[in-house]
Design a protein around this motif. Structure first.
Motif, PDB file in Angstrom:
ATOM      1  N   ILE A 151     -12.025   4.760 -20.994  1.00  0.00           N
ATOM      2  CA  ILE A 151     -12.848   5.812 -21.594  1.00  0.00           C
ATOM      3  C   ILE A 151     -13.318   5.318 -22.954  1.00  0.00           C
ATOM      4  CG2 ILE A 151     -12.854   8.173 -22.495  1.00  0.00           C
ATOM      5  CD1 ILE A 151     -10.517   8.740 -20.512  1.00  0.00           C
ATOM      6  N   LEU A 152     -14.601   5.492 -23.235  1.00  0.00           N
ATOM      7  CA  LEU A 152     -15.148   5.150 -24.543  1.00  0.00           C
ATOM      8  C   LEU A 152     -15.386   6.445 -25.314  1.00  0.00           C
ATOM      9  CD1 LEU A 152     -16.301   3.235 -26.644  1.00  0.00           C
ATOM     10  CD2 LEU A 152     -18.477   3.253 -25.394  1.00  0.00           C
ATOM     11  N   LEU A 153     -14.472   6.759 -26.228  1.00  0.00           N
ATOM     12  CA  LEU A 153     -14.593   7.943 -27.068  1.00  0.00           C
ATOM     13  C   LEU A 153     -15.559   7.616 -28.200  1.00  0.00           C
ATOM     14  CD1 LEU A 153     -13.641  10.821 -27.837  1.00  0.00           C
ATOM     15  CD2 LEU A 153     -11.803   9.738 -29.165  1.00  0.00           C
ATOM     16  N   ALA A 154     -16.696   8.287 -28.214  1.00  0.00           N
ATOM     17  CA  ALA A 154     -17.758   7.973 -29.172  1.00  0.00           C
ATOM     18  C   ALA A 154     -17.853   9.081 -30.222  1.00  0.00           C
ATOM     19  CB  ALA A 154     -19.090   7.826 -28.450  1.00  0.00           C
ATOM     20  N   GLY A 155     -17.636   8.707 -31.482  1.00  0.00           N
ATOM     21  CA  GLY A 155     -17.692   9.658 -32.571  1.00  0.00           C
ATOM     22  C   GLY A 155     -18.864   9.402 -33.503  1.00  0.00           C
ATOM     23  N   PHE A 156     -19.093  10.356 -34.394  1.00  0.00           N
ATOM     24  CA  PHE A 156     -20.148  10.224 -35.394  1.00  0.00           C
ATOM     25  C   PHE A 156     -19.709   9.287 -36.515  1.00  0.00           C
ATOM     26  CE2 PHE A 156     -22.580  11.647 -39.123  1.00  0.00           C
ATOM     27  CZ  PHE A 156     -23.859  11.670 -38.605  1.00  0.00           C
ATOM     28  N   GLY A 157     -18.446   9.395 -36.907  1.00  0.00           N
ATOM     29  CA  GLY A 157     -17.923   8.590 -38.001  1.00  0.00           C
ATOM     30  C   GLY A 157     -18.096   9.284 -39.335  1.00  0.00           C
ATOM     31  N   GLY A 158     -17.278   8.898 -40.311  1.00  0.00           N
ATOM     32  CA  GLY A 158     -17.368   9.497 -41.634  1.00  0.00           C
ATOM     33  C   GLY A 158     -16.646   8.657 -42.659  1.00  0.00           C
ATOM     34  N   PRO A 159     -17.005   8.813 -43.943  1.00  0.00           N
ATOM     35  CA  PRO A 159     -16.380   8.019 -45.003  1.00  0.00           C
ATOM     36  C   PRO A 159     -14.917   8.392 -45.192  1.00  0.00           C
ATOM     37  CG  PRO A 159     -17.718   9.764 -45.960  1.00  0.00           C
ATOM     38  CD  PRO A 159     -17.972   9.792 -44.480  1.00  0.00           C
ATOM     39  N   GLU A 160     -14.135   7.438 -45.681  1.00  0.00           N
ATOM     40  CA  GLU A 160     -12.718   7.692 -45.924  1.00  0.00           C
ATOM     41  C   GLU A 160     -12.320   7.360 -47.352  1.00  0.00           C
ATOM     42  OE1 GLU A 160     -10.165   7.706 -42.327  1.00  0.00           O
ATOM     43  OE2 GLU A 160     -11.300   5.891 -41.836  1.00  0.00           O
ATOM     44  N   GLY A 161     -13.302   7.409 -48.253  1.00  0.00           N
ATOM     45  CA  GLY A 161     -13.052   7.195 -49.675  1.00  0.00           C
ATOM     46  C   GLY A 161     -14.364   7.294 -50.430  1.00  0.00           C
ATOM     47  N   GLN A 162     -14.267   7.488 -51.752  1.00  0.00           N
ATOM     48  CA  GLN A 162     -15.481   7.667 -52.553  1.00  0.00           C
ATOM     49  C   GLN A 162     -16.434   6.483 -52.428  1.00  0.00           C
ATOM     50  OE1 GLN A 162     -16.355  10.386 -53.783  1.00  0.00           O
ATOM     51  NE2 GLN A 162     -14.707  11.527 -54.789  1.00  0.00           N
ATOM     52  N   GLU A 163     -15.900   5.267 -52.347  1.00  0.00           N
ATOM     53  CA  GLU A 163     -16.756   4.082 -52.270  1.00  0.00           C
ATOM     54  C   GLU A 163     -17.471   3.964 -50.925  1.00  0.00           C
ATOM     55  OE1 GLU A 163     -12.712   3.013 -50.731  1.00  0.00           O
ATOM     56  OE2 GLU A 163     -13.495   4.148 -52.459  1.00  0.00           O
ATOM     57  N   ASP A 164     -17.018   4.714 -49.950  1.00  0.00           N
ATOM     58  CA  ASP A 164     -17.628   4.670 -48.614  1.00  0.00           C
ATOM     59  C   ASP A 164     -18.830   5.596 -48.480  1.00  0.00           C
ATOM     60  OD1 ASP A 164     -15.531   3.013 -47.910  1.00  0.00           O
ATOM     61  OD2 ASP A 164     -14.402   4.577 -46.856  1.00  0.00           O
ATOM     62  N   VAL A 165     -18.964   6.569 -49.372  1.00  0.00           N
ATOM     63  CA  VAL A 165     -19.888   7.681 -49.138  1.00  0.00           C
ATOM     64  C   VAL A 165     -21.335   7.222 -49.015  1.00  0.00           C
ATOM     65  CG1 VAL A 165     -20.822   9.830 -50.046  1.00  0.00           C
ATOM     66  CG2 VAL A 165     -18.360   9.385 -50.186  1.00  0.00           C
ATOM     67  N   ILE A 166     -21.852   6.511 -50.005  1.00  0.00           N
ATOM     68  CA  ILE A 166     -23.251   6.093 -49.956  1.00  0.00           C
ATOM     69  C   ILE A 166     -23.501   5.091 -48.832  1.00  0.00           C
ATOM     70  CG2 ILE A 166     -25.107   4.913 -51.204  1.00  0.00           C
ATOM     71  CD1 ILE A 166     -24.693   7.822 -52.013  1.00  0.00           C
ATOM     72  N   PRO A 167     -22.640   4.067 -48.633  1.00  0.00           N
ATOM     73  CA  PRO A 167     -22.856   3.187 -47.471  1.00  0.00           C
ATOM     74  C   PRO A 167     -22.862   3.940 -46.146  1.00  0.00           C
ATOM     75  CG  PRO A 167     -21.338   2.155 -49.010  1.00  0.00           C
ATOM     76  CD  PRO A 167     -21.560   3.557 -49.497  1.00  0.00           C
ATOM     77  N   PHE A 168     -22.006   4.926 -46.017  1.00  0.00           N
ATOM     78  CA  PHE A 168     -21.993   5.741 -44.797  1.00  0.00           C
ATOM     79  C   PHE A 168     -23.310   6.491 -44.633  1.00  0.00           C
ATOM     80  CE2 PHE A 168     -21.410  10.239 -43.527  1.00  0.00           C
ATOM     81  CZ  PHE A 168     -21.226  10.055 -42.169  1.00  0.00           C
ATOM     82  N   LEU A 169     -23.787   7.123 -45.704  1.00  0.00           N
ATOM     83  CA  LEU A 169     -25.041   7.872 -45.626  1.00  0.00           C
ATOM     84  C   LEU A 169     -26.225   6.948 -45.368  1.00  0.00           C
ATOM     85  CD1 LEU A 169     -24.456  10.518 -48.440  1.00  0.00           C
ATOM     86  CD2 LEU A 169     -24.405  10.881 -45.964  1.00  0.00           C
ATOM     87  N   ARG A 170     -26.155   5.713 -45.847  1.00  0.00           N
ATOM     88  CA  ARG A 170     -27.201   4.736 -45.510  1.00  0.00           C
ATOM     89  C   ARG A 170     -27.203   4.467 -44.007  1.00  0.00           C
ATOM     90  NH1 ARG A 170     -25.163   0.752 -50.040  1.00  0.00           N
ATOM     91  NH2 ARG A 170     -26.191   1.557 -51.917  1.00  0.00           N
ATOM     92  N   ASN A 171     -26.017   4.381 -43.430  1.00  0.00           N
ATOM     93  CA  ASN A 171     -25.935   4.171 -41.983  1.00  0.00           C
ATOM     94  C   ASN A 171     -26.543   5.350 -41.228  1.00  0.00           C
ATOM     95  OD1 ASN A 171     -24.641   1.705 -42.220  1.00  0.00           O
ATOM     96  ND2 ASN A 171     -22.590   2.518 -41.841  1.00  0.00           N
ATOM     97  N   VAL A 172     -26.219   6.560 -41.663  1.00  0.00           N
ATOM     98  CA  VAL A 172     -26.691   7.756 -40.979  1.00  0.00           C
ATOM     99  C   VAL A 172     -28.219   7.836 -41.024  1.00  0.00           C
ATOM    100  CG1 VAL A 172     -26.684  10.289 -41.013  1.00  0.00           C
ATOM    101  CG2 VAL A 172     -24.557   9.020 -41.409  1.00  0.00           C
TER     102      VAL A 172
END
Length: 398
Positions: free
Chosen positions: A42-63
């Protein structure tokens, strides 16, 4: 022109491949696959999300990749995440869901490993596919953490399956099908029904009469043009397309099951984009403000469009909507999402087993007249108005 399973030259005649990257049972595009398939995992596919302050902008760039949105505009959304330490709960919820699925599978004696990959943050879908390759898995059944039909809630997952297969060079070696959209599956609906029942009881316990109570079923707003293109092109779902129709149908089922006479409405949240672009309405905060004039004293907020308590639930509902209700003198409660509710976990495994066993369509549970939804998405389903059609798994091209 059809697309072959591995990207090579198209075939012709009755054997032409219509569904890219699909297993043999799904490759010709039946609405429902009633043939057993020996999936490896089974391939469980999620949206994903940041796990720290330094992740926030890189994550939003991905989105927002491909849209050219500058970081200063992304920072306007980032403060929601920063309010919670830069951590979205969604990854932890998916870890818990993965563990719950594995426990349910083990309890039923089903030997299907669960691989987990996200669209927008680590672990990525490409990582899950590389794990599949390393373990010798060639046939995967995709299970997306999204229940409804639209570009962002269905087709984008299918496009990201295709992108991950191409990026890893595994398009010719790994095949991916996907379970049907499960908005009206009993396992998905049951936690919401329980939540509304408990929410109404909580409002009543604070002395609010039924006639002064409203149930607001909330889901993520999307551009109206995208909503109108949600679902297959040959079915008329009204102005909001399949996306709105599915939510409305589920809300009706819940209120009918409860036998409640309390008024209810489908509302939207988390709107973004330019103000000149029409999005689905009404916004939940605007609706709450309107209800004050109608003498409403209590609201039950139901996160009907969400499978877990991620950022749009924690900020837009638990923070903004609750504050709006309080500002207008109302008692408000927010009900549960499915999360790892036993009925939801059992239902997800049941959906996988439909495809493993090739369950006849007539034997598949669906609580609305819209279902059971398609195993293989239909041609032109859930087009992205901005970007058009891109290659996608688990659906007939385009």
């Amino acid at each position: 022109m059809t697309i072959t399973n591995n990207g090579s030259a198209p075939e012709t005649g009755d054997t032409a491949v219509r569904v890219p990257f699909a297993t043999d049972a799904a490759i010709c595009g039946p609405e429902h696959v009633e043939e057993a398939v020996a999936y490896d995992a089974i391939l469980l596919a999620g949206f994903g999300g940041p796990e720290g302050q330094e992740d926030v902008i890189p994550f939003l760039r991905n989105v927002t990749r491909g849209r050219g949105i500058p970081d200063e505009r992304l920072e306007e959304v980032a403060h929601h995440y920063r309010h919670f330490g830069g951590v979205s709960p969604i990854n932890q919820h998916n870890r818990e869901l993965k563990a719950a699925l594995e426990a349910e599978l083990a309890a039923r004696g089903i030997e299907l490993p669960v691989l987990w990959g996200n669209r927008n943050w680590d672990p990525y879908l490409r990582d899950a596919l590389r794990e599949a390759e390393s373990r010798g898995f060639t046939q995967l059944i995709g299970l997306a953490t999204s229940a409804y039909s639209s570009f962002s809630s269905c087709r984008q997952y299918r496009e990201d399956f295709a992108i991950a297969l191409e990026e890893t060079g595994l398009a010719g070696g790994i095949r991916i099908d996907k379970v049907r959209q499960y908005f009206d599956h009993p396992g998905f609906v049951a936690p919401f029904t329980e939540g509304v029942r408990d929410g109404l009881a909580a409002i009543a316990a604070q002395g609010v009469a039924p006639e002064a109570t409203r149930v607001l079923f909330a889901t993520h707003s999307i551009p109206t043009a995208d909503a109108q293109r949600s679902g297959p092109r040959d079915r008329d779902f009204g102005n909001g397309g399949a996306y709105a129709a599915q939510h409305l149908a589920v809300a009706e089922v819940i209120m009918r099951e409860l036998g409640s006479e309390v008024g209810w409405k489908l509302v939207y949240q988390s709107r973004s984009g330019p103000p000149t672009q029409p999005w689905l309405e009404p916004d939940i905060n605007d609706e709450i403000a309107e209800l004050e004039g109608a003498g409403v004293k209590g609201v039950v907020i139901v996160p009907l469009g969400f499978v877990s308590d991620h950022m749009e639930v924690m900020w837009d509902l638990d923070t903004e909507a609750i504050e709006t209700a309080e500002e207008h003198g109302m008692v408000a409660v927010r009900t549960q999402t499915p999360g790892t509710h036993p009925a939801y976990v059992t239902g997800l495994v049941d959906l996988v087993m439909e495809r493993v066993q090739g369950t006849p369509t007539a034997e598949r549970p669906a609580l609305t007249e819209l279902g059971p939804w398609y195993d293989v998405c239909r041609p032109g389903c859930c087009e992205n108005v901005r970007a058009g059609f891109k290659p996608a798994a688990a659906g007939i091209a385009p």
